[in-house]
Design an enzyme around this catalytic site. Sequence first.
Site, PDB file in Angstrom:
ATOM      1  N   CYS A   3       0.863  -1.182   0.000  1.00  0.00           N
ATOM      2  CA  CYS A   3       0.000   0.000   0.000  1.00  0.00           C
ATOM      3  C   CYS A   3       0.904   1.238   0.000  1.00  0.00           C
ATOM      4  CB  CYS A   3      -0.874   0.009   1.248  1.00  0.00           C
ATOM      5  SG  CYS A   3      -1.614   1.633   1.531  1.00  0.00           S
ATOM      6  N   ASN A  51      10.385  -1.652  -8.451  1.00  0.00           N
ATOM      7  CA  ASN A  51      10.307  -2.347  -9.736  1.00  0.00           C
ATOM      8  C   ASN A  51       8.907  -2.182 -10.316  1.00  0.00           C
ATOM      9  OD1 ASN A  51      11.416  -4.384 -11.710  1.00  0.00           O
ATOM     10  ND2 ASN A  51       9.575  -5.441 -11.032  1.00  0.00           N
ATOM     11  N   GLU A  52       8.844  -1.693 -11.538  1.00  0.00           N
ATOM     12  CA  GLU A  52       7.562  -1.611 -12.265  1.00  0.00           C
ATOM     13  C   GLU A  52       6.410  -1.149 -11.369  1.00  0.00           C
ATOM     14  OE1 GLU A  52       7.133  -5.449 -14.156  1.00  0.00           O
ATOM     15  OE2 GLU A  52       8.453  -4.874 -15.803  1.00  0.00           O
ATOM     16  N   CYS A  67      -4.554   0.774  -4.654  1.00  0.00           N
ATOM     17  CA  CYS A  67      -4.941   0.314  -3.317  1.00  0.00           C
ATOM     18  C   CYS A  67      -6.142   1.131  -2.862  1.00  0.00           C
ATOM     19  CB  CYS A  67      -3.777   0.462  -2.337  1.00  0.00           C
ATOM     20  SG  CYS A  67      -4.185  -0.168  -0.690  1.00  0.00           S
ATOM     21  N   CYS A  84      -5.295   4.633   2.447  1.00  0.00           N
ATOM     22  CA  CYS A  84      -5.387   5.351   1.173  1.00  0.00           C
ATOM     23  C   CYS A  84      -6.588   6.299   1.178  1.00  0.00           C
ATOM     24  CB  CYS A  84      -5.473   4.361   0.009  1.00  0.00           C
ATOM     25  SG  CYS A  84      -3.870   3.598  -0.352  1.00  0.00           S
ATOM     26  N   GLU A  96      14.755  -3.657 -19.323  1.00  0.00           N
ATOM     27  CA  GLU A  96      14.458  -5.084 -19.497  1.00  0.00           C
ATOM     28  C   GLU A  96      13.902  -5.363 -20.881  1.00  0.00           C
ATOM     29  OE1 GLU A  96      11.774  -6.814 -16.654  1.00  0.00           O
ATOM     30  OE2 GLU A  96      12.655  -5.749 -14.959  1.00  0.00           O
ATOM     31  N   GLU A  98       8.320 -17.486 -13.264  1.00  0.00           N
ATOM     32  CA  GLU A  98       9.083 -17.004 -14.417  1.00  0.00           C
ATOM     33  C   GLU A  98      10.130 -18.018 -14.902  1.00  0.00           C
ATOM     34  OE1 GLU A  98      10.327 -13.129 -13.062  1.00  0.00           O
ATOM     35  OE2 GLU A  98       8.548 -12.190 -13.937  1.00  0.00           O
ATOM     36  N   PHE A 118       9.892 -20.131 -17.117  1.00  0.00           N
ATOM     37  CA  PHE A 118       9.894 -20.224 -18.577  1.00  0.00           C
ATOM     38  C   PHE A 118      10.204 -18.885 -19.244  1.00  0.00           C
ATOM     39  CE2 PHE A 118       7.255 -24.256 -18.367  1.00  0.00           C
ATOM     40  CZ  PHE A 118       8.303 -25.055 -18.818  1.00  0.00           C
ATOM     41  N   HIS A 119      10.535 -17.878 -18.434  1.00  0.00           N
ATOM     42  CA  HIS A 119      10.927 -16.591 -19.024  1.00  0.00           C
ATOM     43  C   HIS A 119      12.351 -16.721 -19.556  1.00  0.00           C
ATOM     44  CE1 HIS A 119      11.758 -12.374 -19.584  1.00  0.00           C
ATOM     45  NE2 HIS A 119      10.498 -12.085 -19.309  1.00  0.00           N
TER      46      HIS A 119
END
Length: 675
Positions: free
Chosen positions: A114, A148-149, A154, A159, A305, A353, A355-356
């Site tokens: 959050c 990250n990203e 929320c 909030c 990436e 991931e 298979f990433h």
Amino acid sequence: MSVDFKHILYGGDYNPNQWPEEVWEEDMRYFDKARINSATINVFSWAKIQPEEDRYDFEELDKIVDLLSKNHKDIVMATSTGALPAWMVRKYPEVARTDYDGKHHKFGQRHNACPNSPVFQKYSARLAEKLAERYGHSDRVVCWHISNEYGGECYCENCEQAFRKWLKKKYETLENLNKAWNTEFWGHTIYDWDEIVLPNALGDGLWDGNTAFAGISIDYRRFNSDSMLANYVGERDAIRKFDAATPITTNLMGTYKGLDYFKWAKEMDIISWDNYPSYDTPWSQTAMCHDLMRGLKDAPFMLMEQTPSQQNWQPYNSLKKPGQMRAQSYQTMAHGADTIQFFQLRRSVGGCEKFHGAVIAHAGTDNTRVFKEVAQLGGELEKLGGQILGSGSAAEVGIVFDWDNYWALEYTSGPNKDLKYVDQIHQYYRYFYSRNIPVDMISREADFSKYKIVVAPVLYMIHKGVAEALETYVKNGGILVTGFMSGIVGESDNVYLGGYPGPLRKMAGIWVEELDALAPEQKNTIQFADGEESFCNLVCDIMHLEGAETIAEYSSNFYAGTPCVTKNCFGQGTVYYVGTQLEKAGLEKILDTVTNQASVHSLVQETTALEVAVRRAENCDYYFLMNFSGEEVSAPKAFADKIDILTGETLTNQTVFRPYDVRIIKMQRQTDSRQ
Ligand SMILES: [Zn+2]
């Protein structure tokens, strides 16, 4: 801050903590072989480096930093705050998010904090500070990568309270707020700040994420974007206590809807982003995302990436074909990237991931197609050195991209649910892309005077000052292209009364009386002044001329004979108004007229199926010639006798580009061709 990494950072996400130490040395040998010169580390290690509330443990991270430093690798140091440690959620359940349906989440997944949790704010900033204190002095740490990203929403109690504060600051009085949200509608008048609730499924939610009050939902989007930006700023400022100079970024996601990236860009030293097109994403769409990322700061960006082979999270995770990863990397550079980084360097053994794709596959060998292609590209980038770094764009066309409009257009109920913001922008971008005409993606606050043509499709929400800036631009000779669903509402989603397109009406020289919506199976015909016919669909403005001339009119439906595309001379300039969604050929015909009038030309005179893009350095231009057509294409004549700086090969009239072939031509520039 102007960022200079001295060479093209080549590497990517590296998670040695997922592997026994004996594998690490092998990784270093493979990295050297592939000319990998950098690694992004510590992206998801919060639980590892803070195993308990009052205990930090950097032993393993120290080893990883030492290992990379000893092997002369640059380090992009992440702060690890993109995924919460389990102990924190258990001890402080408030750090987890409450979703749109009102369910409060337990520990799980990532991007799960959050943004308004005081506990999260405290511990994320503290972790960033501790990392900076420990590693900020290292010459090998060339960039900080926060979280990250960032994304998601929320709707928790914290909030909600923060939203009320945010609104109080923005509106000052409830009278202003009630007016902005037009709360007389459905009797929603607010008499106390504590009566305000978040616009989710428990409140004003209607269907498909839409709500009864778009104005409230747009404010929530702004608030949510600001909340996460405050998290970013909190960590950034914590890093700055110990490291005054190293650039700081976070990885963005192209046209991701949730965050106002133009606002974020102002707080970031350099833009970085993650490029994950699917098997059927048009190359023009990928190019548009790159141009948008460059446009956020009008500066080169990092490709933080991309996968060297395939993704795992899309419905169909096709392999990149031989040469595709290389070509895609050069396309990224052609549109402004100064780094090429992968997710990830070694493929995970488990988790969602596994298979990433990765540089080092599960087979654990360098004898793979993917590794060899990564190594080939690494060799080429090393040879290129720093010569292209820092170079910019040569665009004479600006396309406006605006997150407030993205939100407002897609929150609005009616006229047509299929109206999607990014798709509308891409229809225009695609035209310029297919003709190799460079484009800058610009904000509503951009300096329009830099461009011969400004394209502002579905400029539905007009902020204070924007219409005036566009008017000045056109009066001074600029060409503006806009159209349906433009000039409808102000910043709080209330309609500009007195006829559409509101503040654009005078300069467009038209008045739109009604908006028709066409279902997917319906279309209208239109006719151009020269008799040529075309089709249109989605939304059809029914309009009247107020000084503009008709370029095309409807030739079917009850509004046959009324204008659908117009041109208006205004001051020294011109406004084109496209009142409907034209099929591709129809839009091309209009934009051919516009580019001719503006004397905006393709980077290559002859028609070619190659993508040609340029990066403009101080005294020279770097032309990137790339073949995404799937077929063999001859080299354009303009590049005969020119040398490909990747291979030293001289191009001739006989040179053929096979699918995914790339050549880069450096051309000295005597005079600025834009003068
Ligand atoms: Zn929350």
